[in-house]
Design a protein around this motif. Structure first.
Motif, PDB file in Angstrom:
ATOM      1  N   VAL A 206       8.025  -2.605  -1.911  1.00 33.29           N
ATOM      2  CA  VAL A 206       6.619  -2.765  -2.200  1.00 33.29           C
ATOM      3  C   VAL A 206       6.446  -4.069  -2.007  1.00 33.29           C
ATOM      4  N   GLU A 207       7.126  -5.233  -2.742  1.00 33.97           N
ATOM      5  CA  GLU A 207       6.887  -6.501  -2.850  1.00 33.97           C
ATOM      6  C   GLU A 207       7.443  -7.249  -1.264  1.00 33.97           C
ATOM      7  N   PRO A 208       8.488  -6.756  -0.770  1.00 38.14           N
ATOM      8  CA  PRO A 208       9.003  -7.146   0.393  1.00 38.14           C
ATOM      9  C   PRO A 208       7.749  -7.008   1.511  1.00 38.14           C
ATOM     10  N   ALA A 209       7.400  -5.583   1.421  1.00 40.28           N
ATOM     11  CA  ALA A 209       6.413  -5.323   2.237  1.00 40.28           C
ATOM     12  C   ALA A 209       5.078  -6.073   2.375  1.00 40.28           C
ATOM     13  N   LEU A 210       4.678  -6.564   1.060  1.00 43.13           N
ATOM     14  CA  LEU A 210       3.319  -7.386   0.827  1.00 43.13           C
ATOM     15  C   LEU A 210       3.693  -8.781   1.563  1.00 43.13           C
ATOM     16  N   ALA A 211       4.851  -9.197   1.028  1.00 45.41           N
ATOM     17  CA  ALA A 211       5.276 -10.552   1.616  1.00 45.41           C
ATOM     18  C   ALA A 211       4.995 -10.689   3.337  1.00 45.41           C
ATOM     19  N   ARG A 212       5.496  -9.676   3.760  1.00 46.13           N
ATOM     20  CA  ARG A 212       5.613  -9.623   5.308  1.00 46.13           C
ATOM     21  C   ARG A 212       4.129  -9.470   5.869  1.00 46.13           C
ATOM     22  N   LEU A 213       3.383  -8.543   5.113  1.00 47.18           N
ATOM     23  CA  LEU A 213       1.952  -8.320   5.576  1.00 47.18           C
ATOM     24  C   LEU A 213       1.179  -9.456   5.418  1.00 47.18           C
ATOM     25  N   ARG A 214       1.265 -10.351   4.379  1.00 41.46           N
ATOM     26  CA  ARG A 214       0.406 -11.626   4.204  1.00 41.46           C
ATOM     27  C   ARG A 214       0.932 -12.610   5.288  1.00 41.46           C
ATOM     28  N   GLU A 215       2.194 -12.657   5.702  1.00 33.16           N
ATOM     29  CA  GLU A 215       2.663 -13.434   6.636  1.00 33.16           C
ATOM     30  C   GLU A 215       1.966 -13.247   8.060  1.00 33.16           C
ATOM     31  N   SER A 216       1.763 -12.119   8.340  1.00 31.63           N
ATOM     32  CA  SER A 216       1.185 -11.610   9.499  1.00 31.63           C
ATOM     33  C   SER A 216      -0.354 -11.726   9.535  1.00 31.63           C
ATOM     34  N   GLY A 217      -0.994 -12.091   8.359  1.00 33.85           N
ATOM     35  CA  GLY A 217      -2.437 -12.094   8.155  1.00 33.85           C
ATOM     36  C   GLY A 217      -3.171 -11.058   7.807  1.00 33.85           C
ATOM     37  N   VAL A 218      -2.211 -10.121   7.328  1.00 38.09           N
ATOM     38  CA  VAL A 218      -3.221  -9.072   6.563  1.00 38.09           C
ATOM     39  C   VAL A 218      -3.499  -9.188   5.043  1.00 38.09           C
ATOM     40  N   ASP A 219      -4.643  -9.145   4.862  1.00 34.73           N
ATOM     41  CA  ASP A 219      -5.070  -9.442   3.240  1.00 34.73           C
ATOM     42  C   ASP A 219      -4.563  -8.228   2.521  1.00 34.73           C
ATOM     43  N   ALA A 220      -3.516  -8.261   1.831  1.00 36.89           N
ATOM     44  CA  ALA A 220      -2.928  -7.236   1.240  1.00 36.89           C
ATOM     45  C   ALA A 220      -2.724  -7.678  -0.364  1.00 36.89           C
ATOM     46  N   ALA A 221      -2.747  -6.715  -1.303  1.00 35.54           N
ATOM     47  CA  ALA A 221      -2.862  -6.782  -2.749  1.00 35.54           C
ATOM     48  C   ALA A 221      -1.762  -5.821  -3.205  1.00 35.54           C
ATOM     49  N   GLY A 222      -0.868  -6.284  -4.133  1.00 34.54           N
ATOM     50  CA  GLY A 222      -0.286  -4.919  -4.869  1.00 34.54           C
ATOM     51  C   GLY A 222       1.225  -5.553  -5.431  1.00 34.54           C
ATOM     52  N   PRO A 223       1.891  -4.734  -5.881  1.00 35.99           N
ATOM     53  CA  PRO A 223       1.772  -3.325  -6.178  1.00 35.99           C
ATOM     54  C   PRO A 223       0.850  -3.127  -7.329  1.00 35.99           C
ATOM     55  N   ILE A 224      -0.164  -2.427  -7.231  1.00 36.60           N
ATOM     56  CA  ILE A 224      -1.108  -1.991  -8.382  1.00 36.60           C
ATOM     57  C   ILE A 224      -0.932  -0.638  -8.820  1.00 36.60           C
ATOM     58  N   PRO A 225      -0.982  -0.282 -10.115  1.00 37.08           N
ATOM     59  CA  PRO A 225      -0.558   0.894 -10.703  1.00 37.08           C
ATOM     60  C   PRO A 225      -1.517   1.960 -10.277  1.00 37.08           C
ATOM     61  N   ALA A 226      -1.370   3.205 -10.023  1.00 37.84           N
ATOM     62  CA  ALA A 226      -2.148   4.340  -9.564  1.00 37.84           C
ATOM     63  C   ALA A 226      -3.001   4.582 -10.621  1.00 37.84           C
ATOM     64  N   ASP A 227      -3.181   4.256 -11.602  1.00 39.46           N
ATOM     65  CA  ASP A 227      -3.974   4.454 -12.824  1.00 39.46           C
ATOM     66  C   ASP A 227      -5.103   3.473 -12.513  1.00 39.46           C
ATOM     67  N   THR A 228      -5.111   2.462 -11.772  1.00 37.93           N
ATOM     68  CA  THR A 228      -6.343   1.505 -11.674  1.00 37.93           C
ATOM     69  C   THR A 228      -6.612   0.967 -10.362  1.00 37.93           C
ATOM     70  N   VAL A 229      -5.807   1.378  -9.340  1.00 36.89           N
ATOM     71  CA  VAL A 229      -6.011   0.904  -7.853  1.00 36.89           C
ATOM     72  C   VAL A 229      -7.242   1.544  -7.215  1.00 36.89           C
ATOM     73  N   PHE A 230      -7.468   2.937  -7.557  1.00 38.13           N
ATOM     74  CA  PHE A 230      -8.515   3.651  -7.060  1.00 38.13           C
ATOM     75  C   PHE A 230      -9.921   3.404  -7.512  1.00 38.13           C
ATOM     76  N   THR A 231     -10.020   3.240  -8.969  1.00 39.76           N
ATOM     77  CA  THR A 231     -11.126   2.829  -9.290  1.00 39.76           C
ATOM     78  C   THR A 231     -11.446   1.489  -8.819  1.00 39.76           C
ATOM     79  N   ARG A 232     -10.663   0.435  -8.732  1.00 39.36           N
ATOM     80  CA  ARG A 232     -10.907  -0.873  -8.189  1.00 39.36           C
ATOM     81  C   ARG A 232     -11.331  -0.857  -6.799  1.00 39.36           C
ATOM     82  N   ALA A 233     -10.908   0.308  -6.039  1.00 39.34           N
ATOM     83  CA  ALA A 233     -11.226   0.300  -4.426  1.00 39.34           C
ATOM     84  C   ALA A 233     -12.813   0.888  -4.457  1.00 39.34           C
ATOM     85  N   VAL A 234     -13.136   2.004  -5.359  1.00 39.07           N
ATOM     86  CA  VAL A 234     -14.323   2.338  -5.229  1.00 39.07           C
ATOM     87  C   VAL A 234     -15.418   1.375  -5.692  1.00 39.07           C
ATOM     88  N   ARG A 235     -14.981   0.546  -6.649  1.00 36.96           N
ATOM     89  CA  ARG A 235     -16.012  -0.746  -7.027  1.00 36.96           C
ATOM     90  C   ARG A 235     -16.240  -1.958  -6.045  1.00 36.96           C
TER      91      ARG A 235
END
Length: 312
Positions: A206-235
C-alpha cells in the motif's frame, strides 16, 4: 440533424430471478422513461417491443443451465451492440453465478466478462451511491473482486492499486465532474497492521502504491484502517475508497446504501452499471422486489453516457 438521444441496452439477467421484473418496473418509471431510449436484451418470452433484442427462448429449454446460458448471451450481445455504437451504455440485471457457469460461461462474473469482451486489460469495479443512510455519498472500488479471501494477499500488488486508484481518480474527475478528486486506500490488515504487528501488506504494497500515486498527481491518502475510512468518506473527506478485497468494501457499502447503490464498471469504452443486489430467486415473481437500485443504475448509466459523449 441533431444528436440522437442516448440509447441504453438493458440485459434482463437470469430469467428466473428478479432482474426482469425490476427492469420492467424501472423502465416504466416516468423519470427513467423520459431520460433516454432503451432496448431490452434477453430471452424472447420477456421482451416487450420490436426494438428489443432476443438471444433465444429460455422457456423452450428451462433449467438453471439454460437460464445461465441465455443470461450470458444477453451480456455478450449487449457488449457487441455497444462496441458497434448501436447503444451508448449497458445496464445489466443480476445473474446467478452457478447457473451462469453451468450455462458454459467461464468467467467469475459480469466484470471479468465485460473486460474480456471489450478487449480492455483492466477495469475497476466501483460501488457508487450518491445518497446514503448516513447522508453523504459513498463510492467504493474493489481492488480485487471475486476471490477467496485466502487468495487476496497474493493478488494484491502496488501495480494493481496504482492502476485501480488512477482509473478511479480519472473517472471522478472526467465523469463525476469532481475538479480535484480525493482517493483513500483502505488498509488490508486491522489497524493498518499497527507497524507490522498484523501483517506486512501496508508497508510492502500500500505505501509504495501511495508514493507512486502522489508522484503522478493523484490525491491519495492511506493506508487507513477499514473501521474508519468509510465513515470518513461519507462525511466528505474522500470521494472514493479503494478497498483491498470484496467483502470489506461491500459490507460497508451495503450497510450505508443498500437499495440505492449502483455497481459501475470503469475502464470500459462505454458506461456499464447494474443494481447492487442479486437475483433473489426466493422472491422472484411475487411482486415485492424493490426496483430502486435498478432505477438508480439506469439513470446513472444515462448520465455517464451523456458525459462520455461530451454533454451533461
Amino acid at each position: 440533424m441533431g444528436v440522437r438521444p442516448v440509447r441504453v441496452a438493458v440485459t434482463l439477467g437470469d430469467p428466473r430471478g428478479i432482474g426482469p421484473e425490476v427492469s420492467e418496473a424501472a423502465l416504466a418509471d416516468r423519470e427513467v422513461a423520459g431520460a433516454a431510449s432503451f432496448v431490452r436484451v434477453g430471452t424472447a418470452s420477456l421482451l416487450r417491443s420490436g426494438d428489443d433484442v432476443s438471444v433465444g427462448d429460455w422457456t423452450a429449454e428451462d433449467g438453471a443451465a439454460a437460464a445461465g446460458r441465455i443470461a450470458g448471451e444477453a451480456i455478450r450481445r449487449a457488449v457487441e451492440m455497444a462496441m458497434a455504437g448501436e447503444v451508448d451504455a449497458i445496464v445489466t440485471a443480476p445473474i446467478d453465478k452457478s447457473a451462469f457457469h453451468a450455462g458454459g460461461w467461464r468467467y467469475p462474473g459480469h466484470t471479468e466478462m465485460l473486460a474480456d469482451l471489450a478487449g480492455v486489460p483492466r477495469v475497476v469495479m466501483m460501488m457508487a451511491a450518491e445518497r446514503t443512510a448516513l447522508g453523504g455519498p459513498l463510492r467504493v472500488v474493489l481492488a480485487t473482486t471475486h476471490l477467496a479471501l485466502r487468495d487476496v494477499p497474493a493478488a494484491l500488488s502496488a501495480d494493481l492499486l496504482v492502476d485501480q486508484a488512477s482509473l478511479t481518480w480519472r473517472a471522478l474527475r472526467d465523469l463525476w465532474r469532481i475538479p480535484s478528486p480525493r482517493v483513500a486506500l483502505c488498509a488490508v490488515n486491522p489497524h493498518a497492521s499497527d507497524g507490522g504487528l498484523f501483517g506486512d501488506e501496508e508497508a510492502r504494497i500500500v505505501e509504495p502504491a501511495l508514493a507512486r500515486l502522489r508522484e503522478s498527481g493523484v490525491d491519495a491518502a492511506g493506508p487507513i484502517p477499514a473501521d474508519t475510512v468509510f465513515t470518513r468518506a461519507v462525511r466528505g473527506e474522500f470521494d472514493a475508497v479503494i478497498a483491498p478485497y470484496h467483502d470489506v468494501g461491500m459490507a460497508a457499502f451495503k450497510t450505508a446504501a443498500f437499495g440505492s447503490g449502483v455497481n459501475v464498471t470503469l475502464g470500459l469504452p462505454f458506461p456499464r452499471t447494474s443494481p447492487d443486489h442479486g437475483t433473489a430467486l426466493d422472491i422472484a415473481g411475487r411482486g415485492i422486489a424493490d426496483a430502486g437500485s435498478m432505477k438508480e443504475a439506469i439513470l446513472l448509466a444515462v448520465t455517464l453516457a451523456e458525459r462520455m459523449r461530451g454533454g451533461g
